[in-house]
Write a protein that holds these residues in place. Structure first.
Motif, mmCIF file in Angstrom:
data_model
loop_
_atom_site.group_PDB
_atom_site.id
_atom_site.type_symbol
_atom_site.label_atom_id
_atom_site.label_comp_id
_atom_site.label_asym_id
_atom_site.label_seq_id
_atom_site.Cartn_x
_atom_site.Cartn_y
_atom_site.Cartn_z
ATOM 1 N N LYS A 32 0.840 -1.276 0.136
ATOM 2 C CA LYS A 32 0.069 0.139 -0.172
ATOM 3 C C LYS A 32 0.715 1.276 -0.019
ATOM 4 O O LYS A 32 0.240 2.163 -0.378
ATOM 5 C CB LYS A 32 -0.865 0.140 1.146
ATOM 6 N N GLU A 33 2.099 1.088 0.607
ATOM 7 C CA GLU A 33 2.923 2.469 0.668
ATOM 8 C C GLU A 33 3.053 2.875 -0.687
ATOM 9 O O GLU A 33 2.983 4.086 -1.012
ATOM 10 C CB GLU A 33 4.289 2.037 1.336
ATOM 11 N N ASP A 34 3.745 2.028 -1.655
ATOM 12 C CA ASP A 34 4.140 2.428 -2.911
ATOM 13 C C ASP A 34 3.775 1.585 -3.847
ATOM 14 O O ASP A 34 4.655 0.911 -4.476
ATOM 15 C CB ASP A 34 5.625 3.048 -2.941
ATOM 16 N N PRO A 35 2.357 1.485 -4.123
ATOM 17 C CA PRO A 35 1.953 0.221 -5.309
ATOM 18 C C PRO A 35 2.604 0.661 -6.627
ATOM 19 O O PRO A 35 3.201 -0.306 -7.410
ATOM 20 C CB PRO A 35 0.668 0.420 -5.205
ATOM 21 N N ALA A 36 2.791 1.855 -7.140
ATOM 22 C CA ALA A 36 3.179 2.032 -8.548
ATOM 23 C C ALA A 36 4.600 1.538 -8.825
ATOM 24 O O ALA A 36 4.909 0.880 -9.816
ATOM 25 C CB ALA A 36 2.869 3.646 -8.716
ATOM 26 N N LYS A 37 5.630 1.919 -7.751
ATOM 27 C CA LYS A 37 7.033 1.480 -7.907
ATOM 28 C C LYS A 37 6.824 0.015 -7.746
ATOM 29 O O LYS A 37 7.801 -0.534 -8.539
ATOM 30 C CB LYS A 37 7.476 2.209 -6.672
ATOM 31 N N MET A 38 6.191 -0.522 -7.039
ATOM 32 C CA MET A 38 6.230 -2.016 -6.886
ATOM 33 C C MET A 38 6.060 -2.655 -8.214
ATOM 34 O O MET A 38 6.705 -3.451 -8.410
ATOM 35 C CB MET A 38 5.468 -2.482 -5.697
ATOM 36 N N TYR A 39 4.995 -2.320 -8.779
ATOM 37 C CA TYR A 39 4.498 -2.965 -9.871
ATOM 38 C C TYR A 39 5.515 -2.484 -11.159
ATOM 39 O O TYR A 39 5.643 -3.241 -11.935
ATOM 40 C CB TYR A 39 3.226 -2.507 -10.214
ATOM 41 N N GLN A 40 6.113 -1.241 -10.846
ATOM 42 C CA GLN A 40 6.940 -1.067 -12.047
ATOM 43 C C GLN A 40 8.051 -1.742 -12.019
ATOM 44 O O GLN A 40 8.631 -2.477 -13.099
ATOM 45 C CB GLN A 40 7.381 0.467 -11.843
ATOM 46 N N LEU A 41 8.567 -2.144 -10.735
ATOM 47 C CA LEU A 41 9.662 -3.019 -10.562
ATOM 48 C C LEU A 41 9.544 -4.402 -11.038
ATOM 49 O O LEU A 41 10.382 -5.084 -11.745
ATOM 50 C CB LEU A 41 9.881 -3.062 -9.107
ATOM 51 N N PHE A 42 8.166 -4.782 -10.794
ATOM 52 C CA PHE A 42 7.768 -6.203 -11.144
ATOM 53 C C PHE A 42 7.777 -6.322 -12.651
ATOM 54 O O PHE A 42 8.359 -7.121 -13.374
ATOM 55 C CB PHE A 42 6.448 -6.401 -10.583
ATOM 56 N N GLN A 43 7.291 -5.428 -13.424
ATOM 57 C CA GLN A 43 7.327 -5.515 -14.883
ATOM 58 C C GLN A 43 8.586 -5.426 -15.563
ATOM 59 O O GLN A 43 8.669 -6.026 -16.340
ATOM 60 C CB GLN A 43 6.317 -4.284 -15.156
ATOM 61 N N GLU A 44 9.599 -4.684 -14.889
ATOM 62 C CA GLU A 44 10.798 -4.605 -15.274
ATOM 63 C C GLU A 44 11.648 -5.802 -15.132
ATOM 64 O O GLU A 44 12.126 -6.503 -16.097
ATOM 65 C CB GLU A 44 11.543 -3.510 -14.646
ATOM 66 N N GLY A 45 11.368 -6.539 -13.851
ATOM 67 C CA GLY A 45 11.665 -7.862 -13.735
ATOM 68 C C GLY A 45 11.287 -8.786 -14.662
ATOM 69 O O GLY A 45 11.844 -9.523 -15.220
ATOM 70 N N MET A 46 9.916 -8.831 -14.912
ATOM 71 C CA MET A 46 9.233 -9.590 -15.992
ATOM 72 C C MET A 46 10.036 -9.448 -17.377
ATOM 73 O O MET A 46 10.222 -10.297 -18.055
ATOM 74 C CB MET A 46 7.841 -9.489 -15.968
ATOM 75 N N CYS A 47 10.210 -8.445 -17.768
ATOM 76 C CA CYS A 47 10.934 -8.179 -19.020
ATOM 77 C C CYS A 47 12.424 -8.690 -19.071
ATOM 78 O O CYS A 47 12.775 -9.388 -19.814
ATOM 79 C CB CYS A 47 11.122 -6.671 -19.330
ATOM 80 N N ARG A 48 12.925 -8.621 -17.833
ATOM 81 C CA ARG A 48 14.532 -9.230 -17.949
ATOM 82 C C ARG A 48 14.225 -10.710 -17.802
ATOM 83 O O ARG A 48 15.197 -11.354 -18.154
ATOM 84 C CB ARG A 48 14.938 -8.713 -16.439
ATOM 85 N N LEU A 49 13.497 -11.083 -17.195
ATOM 86 C CA LEU A 49 13.090 -12.657 -17.297
ATOM 87 C C LEU A 49 13.000 -13.136 -18.501
ATOM 88 O O LEU A 49 13.532 -14.336 -19.020
ATOM 89 C CB LEU A 49 11.916 -13.153 -16.114
ATOM 90 N N HIS A 50 11.901 -12.323 -19.280
ATOM 91 C CA HIS A 50 11.780 -12.791 -20.811
ATOM 92 C C HIS A 50 13.196 -12.728 -21.487
ATOM 93 O O HIS A 50 13.423 -13.797 -22.067
ATOM 94 C CB HIS A 50 10.824 -11.516 -21.319
ATOM 95 N N LEU A 51 13.805 -11.904 -21.328
ATOM 96 C CA LEU A 51 15.184 -11.808 -22.120
ATOM 97 C C LEU A 51 15.993 -12.799 -21.750
ATOM 98 O O LEU A 51 16.591 -13.508 -22.589
ATOM 99 C CB LEU A 51 15.722 -10.264 -21.962
ATOM 100 N N ARG A 52 16.056 -13.093 -20.315
ATOM 101 C CA ARG A 52 17.098 -14.053 -19.940
ATOM 102 C C ARG A 52 16.612 -15.384 -20.487
ATOM 103 O O ARG A 52 17.431 -16.145 -20.991
ATOM 104 C CB ARG A 52 16.957 -14.133 -18.367
ATOM 105 N N ALA A 53 15.416 -15.638 -20.536
ATOM 106 C CA ALA A 53 14.775 -17.197 -20.835
ATOM 107 C C ALA A 53 15.120 -17.122 -22.449
ATOM 108 O O ALA A 53 15.714 -18.044 -22.880
ATOM 109 C CB ALA A 53 13.376 -17.167 -20.499
ATOM 110 N N LEU A 54 14.945 -16.210 -23.101
ATOM 111 C CA LEU A 54 15.255 -15.971 -24.521
ATOM 112 C C LEU A 54 16.677 -16.447 -24.982
ATOM 113 O O LEU A 54 17.177 -17.155 -25.534
ATOM 114 C CB LEU A 54 14.708 -14.885 -25.390
#
Lengths: 474, 525
Positions: free
Chosen positions: B367-389
């Motif tokens: 609840k403190e900073d949801p936007a930042k949390m999700y942003q980090l998560f999305q960035e992480g997902m992109c990184r994971l995609h890249l790493r998997a590829l």
């Protein structure tokens, strides 16, 4: 400085190779220097000795059919059948989703050498013959590795007159240990032990002192190693309780476990607990048996007891965390896994588990960094495959089916025998409409692992309807 | 008295003649002289002349006439002086203090037509802050120009003005303006709105959608009771969740909350058109009062020196005063209504097990900073995609044969990888052909088709082709095909296993033959 004194001080400082070298020099000068001989033997043994009460597998034990006493065991008394019945029960609830999928039954991969158990949620530690073969190879390799460091063969077993050595009480114990650990020549070690015991019983006929128990324990060790467990189990005396340490108890319990008598092993452990209360090794043995018998609450309460006495017992923390994760309290599991990290266990398994816990407790920003850590720490292929499998689940949880498919394909690529990944890819293929591929993958998954309930369920659903599959299990 | 009575009869007075021209009497009780004795204020609404009668006990203390149609009344407190009375009539607010006219305040211009002055539709008072800080209150004035004005009665400044989609016809408030106050505004057509003074900017948010016309809203600080003209009363929480519904037999005239000072008793009094007054506790009828005519107005509060007084005015102008029995035992929760016409809707059961405190604490982080949390998560997902590829590419380039692409596998190799065994079972005119196909290589073979063809004889095959899209190493595939020989002449079936070059193409099939078998069926006698 007196060379022998040098050797002793090197031994104390654990510079074992140098110590052995100095002893060799002494023996070259004076072939009859018994002290140097003993020290050298001890030094070589110390390099490779391990706690054999922990190692449960050996090739001889696994393949010996005569070690199974009863083929059909009553419910709850056999670990082998308990595994099968548990899975069978769960798969018969075909309408509902089975409660635990083909998950590991234990929170910890129990490595040999009783070392730190890193834990990961999915392991094949239960009942794969492969791992057993591997561990025994490691054991035998130890013997050969040590020999290779010696340029000349130090003790030629064939030429030793064991009976002669058996009579010399100071030399016989180091020699036994050398034969058992370093050379891996268990048969000669057993013979030596038998002879030593005989000679000891001749010397002191009725006195029961510690030395007697040492040889009994030694004989038991050899028998277990050789797989001749019946002989140990058939002895009725309680020598293992009378010993000053828990080795005897652990060995006897281990032998009962080998012949698939977990209740008897439990009895032995409990008797041992009476003699050695608060002993965490015995308690962890008990907890492991409960886990094998699918009594997870008992297992967890035993692990909690262990934590009372030893709050940094990794196996206990890991198993409790796994139990909490699967019973719907991921936040507590997360707390426990973070504790493992604090204790310094930075392994891929722990990071992977933390990632999964974070996913379940909605700490989304921590999930991917943990997975990345886990991927970089994963050394073995199997582990890497599992981490990619879990990453696929992360993708699935966020609805990114493309990522999930990619990760599971990677899992299959790294480890061709990963049946869960096959099943999940099948479901994704079916969702996409590629029925044939889905069906083939399901069959492949079933062929890899007979027990996988989800694949059976999915296949049943698929064959029942010719139209699109309605529900499939991942 | 042996009976455990809720209400004690205090007095009734039929000579007070609280009858108004329009039939509307508005009541309020307040300690107007600051002498500990609460007075009763009754506003008799008339078309051209309205009367405000102030009673002390059963005696009329004073009477004030207003030259226009007064529509609202409320009492408000001022720091350091006795409370004042505010009467809303037309577009002015008449303030009375010490039983005498004090001030007339004209509501400022408002709305699109600046020439017009806003008409007051409703009044309410709201305490400014906690009693230890100050006693003063604010006036909430609802105007005919769809707005709510919050006015400080000491300076007559409009503190704020809140626009509403519709004319506010009822205003109920609770709390303290400075800290947290909740104001509920009922409108005839746009439903009910809620205003919280701690949310800046202060604006009215929809609370309930418009339904059947609202008769009255009663608010006790936590629960909102809304009586509608379809003979129902609904209870709502402050979040808008419906708690329960009470159905009554006839029209509801007025409702009011009854709360004892120690908060033990919390009842809702409902005056019905058949002369009854029902008292409900958590949706269950606990008491009824009967009168000859219906009660048009009720108010509960401290009257005289007595706490817990219910003052009622009937249609004929009679005044009824009842006192709440402090010794009343609420032990039995029996439903007085024999027919189950009162329905209570329970809250929805929580889905799944209750979350532990730790879980809740951990979710606070989000609840403190949801936007930042999700942003980090999305960035992480992109990184994971890249790493998997990236890993996928690495793996693909490191293995010699690409097992997932069929084009690179040459045909002659495949014929050494598949093992076909054909068995014919049965004797007689019906046979079963068992085909076992096994992948004896260590590679994955995909897109195979098994074709069957009758070369000779009149045999009927159940299926003439079967597709296998994937065969893992050492995998086995069993195929059972029924063969019928109606003429018993025998025949020959050839089985061809073919690897498709274009597995997804349905119209044309072309590929290379991997293995074949011929099955001879001898004629049966």
């Amino acid at each position: 400085m007196d060379p022998f004194y040098t050797a002793v001080s090197l031994y104390r400082k654990r510079n074992l190779i140098q110590c052995a070298q100095v002893c060799t020099d002494i023996l070259q000068e004076n072939g009859q220097h018994q002290a140097a001989w003993i020290l050298k033997v001890r030094a070589l043994t110390q390099r490779v000795a391990y706690d054999d009460t922990e190692v449960l597998e050996s090739l001889a034990e696994a393949t010996s059919a005569e070690n199974r006493w009863t083929k059909t065991a009553p419910n709850g008394t056999s670990t082998v059948t308990s595994v099968k019945t548990a899975k069978r029960d769960k798969s018969t609830t075909s309408d509902n989703r089975p409660p635990t999928q083909s998950r590991p039954l234990s929170g910890v991969v129990r490595l040999n050498h009783g070392g730190l158990g890193g834990s990961h949620d999915i392991s094949n530690s239960q009942g794969t013959a492969k791992s057993r073969a591997q561990t025994s190879r490691i054991l035998s390799r130890l013997g050969t590795a040590s020999l290779s460091t010696e340029t000349e063969s130090f003790i030629n077993v064939a030429r030793i007159n064991l009976a002669q050595y058996a009579a010399l009480s100071q030399l016989v114990k180091p020699l036994f240990e050398y034969l058992y650990f370093v050379q891996g020549d268990v048969k000669s070690a057993l013979e030596l032990a038998n002879q030593a015991q005989q000679s000891l019983s001749i010397l002191q006929s009725c006195s029961k002192d510690e030395k007697n128990h040492f040889w009994k324990c030694a004989i038991a060790r050899c028998l277990v190693r050789l797989g001749l467990v019946r002989q140990i189990v058939q002895t009725t005396s309680d020598w293992h309780i009378e010993m000053n340490n828990t080795d005897g108890v652990l060995l006897i319990a281990k032998s009962y476990l080998i012949i698939d008598q977990p209740m008897a092993a439990l009895e032995i452990y409990k008797k041992g607990l009476e003699k050695f209360p608060k002993d965490t090794v015995i308690l962890s043995g008990i907890a492991r048996i409960y886990e094998d018998l699918q009594k997870s609450e008992d297992s967890v309460s035993t692990y909690k007891e262990i934590l009372n006495y030893d709050c940094s017992n990794t196996e206990a923390v890991a198993c409790i965390a796994a139990y909490l994760f699967y019973t719907g309290q991921p936040e507590w599991a997360l707390v426990l896994y973070r504790r493992l990290l604090q204790m310094g266990i930075h392994t891929a398994e722990v990071f992977c588990n933390i990632a999964l816990c974070c996913l379940k407790t909605q700490q989304f920003d921590m999930v991917i960094p943990c997975i990345e850590n886990a991927l970089s720490l994963a050394a073995k292929d199997d582990l890497l495959a599992m981490i990619w499998y879990n990453a696929g689940h992360v993708g699935l949880a966020t609805g990114d089916l493309q990522l999930a498919e990619l990760c599971w394909k990677l899992t299959r690529r790294i480890n061709a025998y990963h049946c869960e990944a096959c099943n999940n890819l099948a479901v994704l293929a079916l969702l996409d409409g590629r029925k044939q591929e889905g069906k083939a993958l399901l069959l492949a998954s079933l062929s890899l692992c007979d027990d996988i309930a989800e694949a059976k369920f999915n296949l049943e659903k698929l064959t029942n309807q010719d139209n699109e599959p309605v529900e499939c299990l991942i | 008295m042996s009976r455990n009575q809720l209400w004690l009869d205090a007095c009734r007075n039929s000579s007070v003649n609280l009858k108004s021209e329009c039939g509307v009497v508005l009541l309020d009780v307040e300690d107007l002289a600051k002498d500990g004795i609460n007075r009763l204020l009754a506003l008799l609404v008339g078309h051209e002349l309205s009367h405000l009668k102030i009673f002390n006990g059963m005696e009329l203390q004073c009477e004030i006439s207003l030259p226009e149609m007064a529509v609202a009344i409320c009492t408000f407190s001022i720091d350091g002086s006795p409370p004042g009375i505010a009467v809303g009539a037309g577009s002015s607010l008449y303030i009375y203090k010490n039983f005498k006219p004090y001030y007339k305040y004209n509501v400022p211009h408002g709305g699109p037509n600046y020439g017009e002055q806003a008409e007051i539709t409703q009044l309410a008072a709201l305490s400014r802050s906690t009693p230890d800080v100050s006693c003063s209150s604010l006036l909430l004035v609802g105007t005919g120009h769809n707005s709510l004005l919050i006015i400080d009665p000491q300076t007559f400044n409009a503190i704020s003005r809140i626009e509403l989609p519709d004319v506010p016809t009822s205003i109920k408030s609770s709390g303290y303006y400075d800290t947290e106050a909740v104001i509920l505004i009922g409108t005839p057509e746009a439903g009910v709105f809620i205003l919280r003074s701690d949310q800046k900017p202060v604006q009215a948010k929809p609370f309930l959608p418009p339904r059947s016309p609202i008769v009255e809203i009663a608010f006790n600080g936590t629960t909102v009771a809304i009586a509608t003209s379809d003979h129902t009363i609904r209870y709502y929480t402050l979040q808008g969740q419906e708690l329960r519904k009470i159905a009554v037999d006839t029209f509801i005239l007025t409702i009011t909350w009854i709360q004892s000072t120690n908060q033990e008793l919390c009842l809702l009094a409902v005056s019905l058109a058949n002369g009854q007054v029902h008292f409900y506790r958590q949706g269950i009828l606990v008491e009824q009062l009967h009168f000859k005519t219906y009660i048009i107005s009720m108010t509960f509060g401290r009257y005289g020196r007595e706490d817990g007084t219910l003052v009622m005015v009937s249609k004929d102008g009679e005044l009824f005063v009842k006192i709440l029995n402090r010794g009343y035992k609420m032990a039995q929760q029996t439903d007085l209504k024999s027919n189950k016409s009162s329905v209570s809707i329970c809250k929805k059961k929580a889905l799944g097990p209750a979350k532990t405190k730790l879980f809740v604490d951990q979710t606070m982080r989000e609840k403190e900073d949801p936007a930042k949390m999700y942003q980090l998560f999305q960035e992480g997902m992109c990184r994971l995609h890249l790493r998997a590829l990236r890993d996928w590419l690495n793996l693909s380039s490191s293995t010699k044969a690409d097992v997932e692409q069929f084009a690179s596998i040459s045909v002659p190799e495949e014929s050494r990888c598949l093992h076909l065994v054909a068995k014919l079972l049965g004797s007689g005119s019906r046979f079963m052909l068992h085909l076992l196909l096994q992948n004896i290589s260590d590679q994955v073979i995909d897109s195979l088709t098994i074709m069957l063809q009758v070369n000779d004889g009149k045999l009927v095959l159940e299926r003439s082709s079967a597709k296998i899209s994937l065969m893992l190493p050492t995998a086995q595939h069993w195929i059972k095909i029924n063969v019928k020989d109606p003429t018993n002449q025998g025949g020959e079936v050839s089985v061809i296993v073919r690897k498709d070059m274009e597995p997804d193409c349905e119209l044309t099939v072309w590929g290379s033959i991997v293995c074949a078998a011929k099955i001879n069926i001898s004629p049966t006698i």
